[in-house]
Design an enzyme around this catalytic site. Structure first.
Site, short mmCIF file in Angstrom:
data_model
loop_
_atom_site.label_atom_id
_atom_site.label_comp_id
_atom_site.label_asym_id
_atom_site.label_seq_id
_atom_site.Cartn_x
_atom_site.Cartn_y
_atom_site.Cartn_z
N HIS A 112 19.50 64.87 63.21
CA HIS A 112 20.15 63.74 62.52
C HIS A 112 21.60 64.08 62.19
O HIS A 112 22.07 63.92 61.07
CB HIS A 112 19.37 63.37 61.26
CG HIS A 112 18.05 62.73 61.56
ND1 HIS A 112 17.87 61.36 61.58
CD2 HIS A 112 16.85 63.25 61.89
CE1 HIS A 112 16.63 61.07 61.90
NE2 HIS A 112 15.98 62.21 62.10
N TYR A 117 16.61 73.06 56.15
CA TYR A 117 17.75 72.32 55.61
C TYR A 117 18.73 73.26 54.92
O TYR A 117 19.96 73.08 55.02
CB TYR A 117 17.27 71.28 54.60
CG TYR A 117 16.53 70.10 55.18
CD1 TYR A 117 16.07 70.10 56.50
CD2 TYR A 117 16.25 68.98 54.41
CE1 TYR A 117 15.38 69.02 57.03
CE2 TYR A 117 15.56 67.88 54.93
CZ TYR A 117 15.12 67.92 56.24
OH TYR A 117 14.45 66.85 56.75
#
Length: 322
Positions: free
Chosen positions: A34, A299
């Site tokens: 993303h 992340y």
């Protein structure tokens, strides 16, 4: 947001970040998944039902400021909005629990109920299969990955007309200690509207990101934050196992987005913000889903690399001097 206390999780997460960056040749300045996205700001107003299910501050307070990010799939930072591989789209919401924005809790969702693998190791194996040409064999041996790939993912008319699903389960804990397992769903106030193939072909490569600020000129974009409620016996530690559609869905509140961040502010904030799949707030607890710890480590490792990376132009200048 700390790394996992399990060194094997951090090791696998590091391999995942490298594998995803390698798959798309994603620069360190961008997310390995993303990569293309934009930040918005707004508010969240909880429903009366929310505070009954959870003692979390954003479910009790009158309203909470939010920072949100819409995004497209893959590690291609310039992927066209019309590319089928840009689906599923992502929607991350950060509830800002302090004025300095240092205290927060997040929801991370995407536009499909499916997730390919139950564990980080499984996802790494999928990436390996995609890279070495054995994807067909892998999908045949892994039904959850096959279901994810085959799930229809039409492109939306707008980020504002898409449904976003949180694939992991969480336990909402009320003030009196009652726990309720849920999965989040974010429903557009305008309803679900997707494009046919002919209509998609008529769109420009930036139609989604261009359309959103134009839409906001006419008023806020709204979504309902809802929660699908598990029953006893429903699987809560496996994101690849869906709950029956007849499970109760409760409304937790309204997400209202009113500000599309400027290009300069967006680039500055995207470099530093690291969304956290683990809630880390009173009133919302993670389930035993192993993906949560793994996703958080991915992340964080990715985010630290992004924060440390020099902008592309600066990197080029240094290379030229060298």
């Amino acid at each position: 947001m700390p790394l996992s206390t399990d060194d094997s999780v951090n090791k696998t997460a590091d391999h995942l970040v490298k594998a995803m960056r390698g798959a798309f040749n994603t620069p360190e300045t961008h997310r390995p998944a993303h990569a293309r996205g934009h930040l918005l700001r707004g508010t969240f107003t909880p429903s009366s039902e929310a505070s009954k299910l959870s003692s979390a501050p954003h479910f009790k307070n009158k309203s909470t400021k939010i920072l949100a990010r819409f995004s497209s799939s893959t590690g291609l930072k310039d992927i066209p909005d019309t590319d089928a591989n840009a689906n599923p789209r992502g929607f991350a919401v950060r509830f800002l629990l302090s004025e300095d924005e240092h205290k927060h809790t997040d929801i991370v969702a995407h536009s499909t109920r499916f997730f390919p693998m139950r564990t980080g190791e499984g996802f790494l194996a999928l990436l390996s299969a995609l890279g070495n040409g054995t994807a067909g064999e892998f999908l045949g041996a892994n039904p959850s990955a096959k279901a994810f790939v085959e799930d229809p993912k039409p492109s939306p008319e707008s980020f504002a007309t898409e449904i976003y699903y949180g694939v992991n389960a969480f336990k909402l804990v009320s003030a009196d200690g009652k726990g309720t397992f849920v999965r989040y769903r974010i429903l557009p106030a305008l309803g679900l509207h997707t494009l046919s193939e002919p209509d998609l072909k008529s769109k420009g490569p930036n139609y989604l990101f261009d359309e959103l600020p134009q839409r906001l000129e006419n008023g806020p974009v709204e979504f309902k934050l809802t929660a699908q409620v598990a029953k006893d016996g429903d699987v809560t530690d496996d994101a690849t196992v869906h709950w029956p559609e007849d499970r109760e869905v409760v409304e937790l509140g309204t997400i209202k987005l009113d500000t599309f961040e400027s290009t300069e502010q967006n680039e500055k904030e995207q470099k530093k913000i690291i969304f956290d799949p683990v809630p880390r707030v009173e009133g919302v607890e993670p389930s035993d889903d192993p993906l949560l710890d793994m996703r958080a480590a991915v992340y964080l490792i990715s985010g630290k690399g992004r924060r440390a990376a020099k902008p592309d132009a600066e990197a080029v200048d240094h290379a030229a001097v060298a």
